[in-house]
Scaffold this motif. Sequence first.
Motif, PDB file in Angstrom:
ATOM      1  N   VAL A  76       0.836  -1.205   0.000  1.00 47.29           N
ATOM      2  CA  VAL A  76       0.000   0.000   0.000  1.00 47.29           C
ATOM      3  C   VAL A  76       0.870   1.253   0.000  1.00 47.29           C
ATOM      4  CG1 VAL A  76      -1.657   1.324   1.352  1.00 47.29           C
ATOM      5  CG2 VAL A  76      -1.965  -1.134   1.101  1.00 47.29           C
ATOM      6  N   GLN A  77       1.908   1.236   0.807  1.00 43.95           N
ATOM      7  CA  GLN A  77       2.759   2.416   0.945  1.00 43.95           C
ATOM      8  C   GLN A  77       3.497   2.763  -0.342  1.00 43.95           C
ATOM      9  OE1 GLN A  77       5.064   1.141   4.300  1.00 43.95           O
ATOM     10  NE2 GLN A  77       3.538   1.804   5.819  1.00 43.95           N
ATOM     11  N   VAL A  78       3.859   1.732  -1.124  1.00 47.82           N
ATOM     12  CA  VAL A  78       4.574   2.009  -2.379  1.00 47.82           C
ATOM     13  C   VAL A  78       3.609   2.239  -3.538  1.00 47.82           C
ATOM     14  CG1 VAL A  78       6.540   0.646  -1.609  1.00 47.82           C
ATOM     15  CG2 VAL A  78       4.785  -0.432  -3.014  1.00 47.82           C
ATOM     16  N   ALA A  79       2.323   1.947  -3.338  1.00 46.93           N
ATOM     17  CA  ALA A  79       1.369   2.101  -4.432  1.00 46.93           C
ATOM     18  C   ALA A  79       1.181   3.559  -4.810  1.00 46.93           C
ATOM     19  CB  ALA A  79       0.020   1.467  -4.051  1.00 46.93           C
ATOM     20  N   SER A  80       1.126   4.444  -3.803  1.00 48.14           N
ATOM     21  CA  SER A  80       0.909   5.863  -4.079  1.00 48.14           C
ATOM     22  C   SER A  80       1.345   6.685  -2.874  1.00 48.14           C
ATOM     23  CB  SER A  80      -0.561   6.137  -4.392  1.00 48.14           C
ATOM     24  OG  SER A  80      -0.814   7.527  -4.467  1.00 48.14           O
ATOM     25  N   PRO A  81       1.998   7.811  -3.108  1.00 47.93           N
ATOM     26  CA  PRO A  81       2.353   8.685  -1.976  1.00 47.93           C
ATOM     27  C   PRO A  81       1.139   9.350  -1.342  1.00 47.93           C
ATOM     28  CG  PRO A  81       2.873   9.744  -4.061  1.00 47.93           C
ATOM     29  CD  PRO A  81       2.480   8.334  -4.390  1.00 47.93           C
ATOM     30  N   HIS A  82      -0.023   9.230  -2.007  1.00 47.35           N
ATOM     31  CA  HIS A  82      -1.240   9.852  -1.482  1.00 47.35           C
ATOM     32  C   HIS A  82      -2.049   8.912  -0.590  1.00 47.35           C
ATOM     33  CE1 HIS A  82      -0.591  13.377  -3.905  1.00 47.35           C
ATOM     34  NE2 HIS A  82      -0.525  12.642  -5.007  1.00 47.35           N
ATOM     35  N   ASP A 130       0.305 -13.121  -4.767  1.00 47.85           N
ATOM     36  CA  ASP A 130      -0.915 -12.376  -4.433  1.00 47.85           C
ATOM     37  C   ASP A 130      -0.568 -10.970  -3.967  1.00 47.85           C
ATOM     38  OD1 ASP A 130      -2.561 -14.543  -5.013  1.00 47.85           O
ATOM     39  OD2 ASP A 130      -2.540 -15.292  -2.944  1.00 47.85           O
ATOM     40  N   VAL A 131       0.425 -10.854  -3.114  1.00 50.66           N
ATOM     41  CA  VAL A 131       0.822  -9.542  -2.598  1.00 50.66           C
ATOM     42  C   VAL A 131       1.345  -8.664  -3.724  1.00 50.66           C
ATOM     43  CG1 VAL A 131       2.353  -8.345  -0.999  1.00 50.66           C
ATOM     44  CG2 VAL A 131       1.305 -10.514  -0.318  1.00 50.66           C
ATOM     45  N   LYS A 132       2.118  -9.237  -4.644  1.00 50.76           N
ATOM     46  CA  LYS A 132       2.618  -8.465  -5.790  1.00 50.76           C
ATOM     47  C   LYS A 132       1.457  -7.960  -6.652  1.00 50.76           C
ATOM     48  CE  LYS A 132       7.088 -10.823  -6.162  1.00 50.76           C
ATOM     49  NZ  LYS A 132       7.942 -11.722  -6.992  1.00 50.76           N
ATOM     50  N   ASP A 133       0.452  -8.819  -6.856  1.00 48.42           N
ATOM     51  CA  ASP A 133      -0.717  -8.396  -7.645  1.00 48.42           C
ATOM     52  C   ASP A 133      -1.431  -7.225  -6.975  1.00 48.42           C
ATOM     53  OD1 ASP A 133      -0.179 -10.365  -9.478  1.00 48.42           O
ATOM     54  OD2 ASP A 133      -1.642 -11.791  -8.659  1.00 48.42           O
ATOM     55  N   VAL A 134      -1.545  -7.279  -5.653  1.00 49.42           N
ATOM     56  CA  VAL A 134      -2.198  -6.186  -4.924  1.00 49.42           C
ATOM     57  C   VAL A 134      -1.437  -4.887  -5.124  1.00 49.42           C
ATOM     58  CG1 VAL A 134      -2.813  -5.331  -2.636  1.00 49.42           C
ATOM     59  CG2 VAL A 134      -3.227  -7.724  -3.204  1.00 49.42           C
ATOM     60  N   ALA A 135      -0.115  -4.952  -4.992  1.00 52.58           N
ATOM     61  CA  ALA A 135       0.696  -3.743  -5.148  1.00 52.58           C
ATOM     62  C   ALA A 135       0.558  -3.167  -6.555  1.00 52.58           C
ATOM     63  CB  ALA A 135       2.155  -4.058  -4.843  1.00 52.58           C
ATOM     64  N   ALA A 136       0.598  -4.030  -7.572  1.00 48.94           N
ATOM     65  CA  ALA A 136       0.511  -3.555  -8.958  1.00 48.94           C
ATOM     66  C   ALA A 136      -0.852  -2.949  -9.257  1.00 48.94           C
ATOM     67  CB  ALA A 136       0.801  -4.710  -9.910  1.00 48.94           C
ATOM     68  N   VAL A 137      -1.924  -3.605  -8.789  1.00 52.59           N
ATOM     69  CA  VAL A 137      -3.271  -3.099  -9.065  1.00 52.59           C
ATOM     70  C   VAL A 137      -3.503  -1.775  -8.340  1.00 52.59           C
ATOM     71  CG1 VAL A 137      -5.720  -3.545  -8.648  1.00 52.59           C
ATOM     72  CG2 VAL A 137      -4.275  -5.354  -9.573  1.00 52.59           C
ATOM     73  N   LEU A 138      -3.117  -1.686  -7.079  1.00 53.74           N
ATOM     74  CA  LEU A 138      -3.315  -0.432  -6.346  1.00 53.74           C
ATOM     75  C   LEU A 138      -2.546   0.721  -6.989  1.00 53.74           C
ATOM     76  CD1 LEU A 138      -3.273  -1.488  -2.569  1.00 53.74           C
ATOM     77  CD2 LEU A 138      -5.220  -0.745  -3.926  1.00 53.74           C
ATOM     78  N   ARG A 139      -1.325   0.444  -7.442  1.00 54.46           N
ATOM     79  CA  ARG A 139      -0.544   1.507  -8.079  1.00 54.46           C
ATOM     80  C   ARG A 139      -1.255   2.004  -9.339  1.00 54.46           C
ATOM     81  NH1 ARG A 139       3.485  -1.306  -9.185  1.00 54.46           N
ATOM     82  NH2 ARG A 139       4.546  -1.059  -7.175  1.00 54.46           N
ATOM     83  N   ARG A 140      -1.729   1.079 -10.136  1.00 51.01           N
ATOM     84  CA  ARG A 140      -2.383   1.432 -11.401  1.00 51.01           C
ATOM     85  C   ARG A 140      -3.708   2.161 -11.157  1.00 51.01           C
ATOM     86  NH1 ARG A 140      -1.660  -3.161 -13.326  1.00 51.01           N
ATOM     87  NH2 ARG A 140      -3.669  -4.148 -12.893  1.00 51.01           N
ATOM     88  N   VAL A 141      -4.493   1.662 -10.255  1.00 50.90           N
ATOM     89  CA  VAL A 141      -5.800   2.267  -9.991  1.00 50.90           C
ATOM     90  C   VAL A 141      -5.647   3.636  -9.347  1.00 50.90           C
ATOM     91  CG1 VAL A 141      -7.930   2.028  -8.662  1.00 50.90           C
ATOM     92  CG2 VAL A 141      -6.988   0.041  -9.839  1.00 50.90           C
TER      93      VAL A 141
END
Length: 535
Positions: free
Chosen positions: A427-433, A516-527
């Motif tokens: 979550v923390q690396v997905a977005s600085p916001h 699974d965790v990698k998929d979460v990070a990638a999807v959150l970053r993109r979304v």
Amino acid sequence: MPALGRRILRDGSEEAGVQAATATATSSPSSLFIQTLSSGNIVEAAKLAPIAYAHWWLRLIQEDPWHVVVETVLLAFIIYLVLLKRGSGRRKGRSELSTKEVEELVAEWRPAPLVPPITPQDRQLIDETPVIEAYLEANRVRLVGDRKPKLNLVSLDFLGMGSRKELKDAAKETLEEYGCGSCGPRGFYGSVLPHVQIENDIAAFLGTEGAISYSDTASTLSSTTPAFAKRGDLLLVDAGISEAVAVGVELSRARVVTYRHNDMDDLKRALDAVLEEDKRLRRDATKQRRFIVSEALFRTTGQVVDLKRLVELKKKYGFRLILDESLSFGVMGSTGRGATEELGVPVQDVDILMVSMAYALASVGGVCVGNIEVVDHQRLSGAGYCFSASAPPFVSRAASSALAVIKSSPELLQQLRDNTTALRKAVQVASPHLVVVSAPQSPVIHVGLAETLSSQKTVDEQATMLRDIVHGALVDGIFITEAKHLKNEKSRLDGNPVKSAPTLRITARATLTPNDVKDVAAVLRRVCERVLRRS
């Protein structure tokens, strides 16, 4: 000679009349009345009665006026009751409306709605809420109207017990042995061996003298507090407790004082204020039952209570502690014994401790543990225990089976901790916001907007942005949710509006894989990039 003395009796004799005339001259009316009545002259005595009574009454006023006042009031009250009863009896038979008028009024009456009408925005939110149709393997679920499997980060089955064969086999065997329902409350004919077994298992696991099981988590949390606290008692309550615990506080009818969420300094301030009030009112603190009510792992924020400081304060000020470990049981601590183990606090320092069987144990029900007095008291005072049908025996046996898995497979707890840490980093690396606001050891991860963004948005705008992130992640195969709060909700504790910043809720599971965790990070970053770009 007075006229009364000259009256002739029916037998034609004037003797009684002469005697009465002579007595009148020498005796009081009361004495004359008694003499006439004794001689058998009933008719003449009846004529003398009013005069004799009036004379007696006047003499009584002179001798004992208060007796006359009381007797007069009682006599008037009796007459009033007689007349009132007769009047009400006449009114019962008379209706001011005709039958036709009554029927017309009934036909015109329209009851007020129990809930406000649903707005178009509410309808849209309801229609967009995902509904799980089936639980699949590998942490996936299938939603109604969507055939593509989604990674489940919503359910609170932290250890993945719901998919384990041991639990399913135990439930099936118990269902074949005892049937489905227990058909009654625990205190009557609803207790069977699996209910007693899960109580003994959890009491032994936590190291307490006893345990009492309820049919569901909500009834456990809402029944335990009012079983001990009554009108006139005092509850100091954390402002961040969940709805079920707040219901129990409300049902107790005790005096409630809230302190700021997980703020031990504010709790100390409230305790000092109670002591000052005791001194000012010269009140004996031992004459009032006093409790502090808190959660170990807060559902609404993901924060973990400062239990050491809390126990220190409750001992210093002479309070008892009611602690809800529903989310922390089976999750926190090196062996899953909850926040007491995680934070190094002896379980005996918690007077009344509640746990849920719905989360780490993937079953149904709740348990309250403590010493023998705490447990036995609830068997007659716990509303959910006394008046609700007990849980089906097979779910209690499934809970015992899940507890056995926790004891025999400590690696599950370590996997859960590792996945919790990994998801927080994702979550923390997905977005600085985005910022994680829950405690590091909490598998219920609450994610809010960073202050640089939230300070520029209203609460409704923040909620809309987070909802868009949820929808975008769902399209890409990741099922997360928002922390839900009632619209215009007011606190059950003090009646003030609940001020909760909107957050995402992501649930860590021991069964998640590194992919699974990698998929979460990638999807959150993109979304997040897509949603925040629009904002």
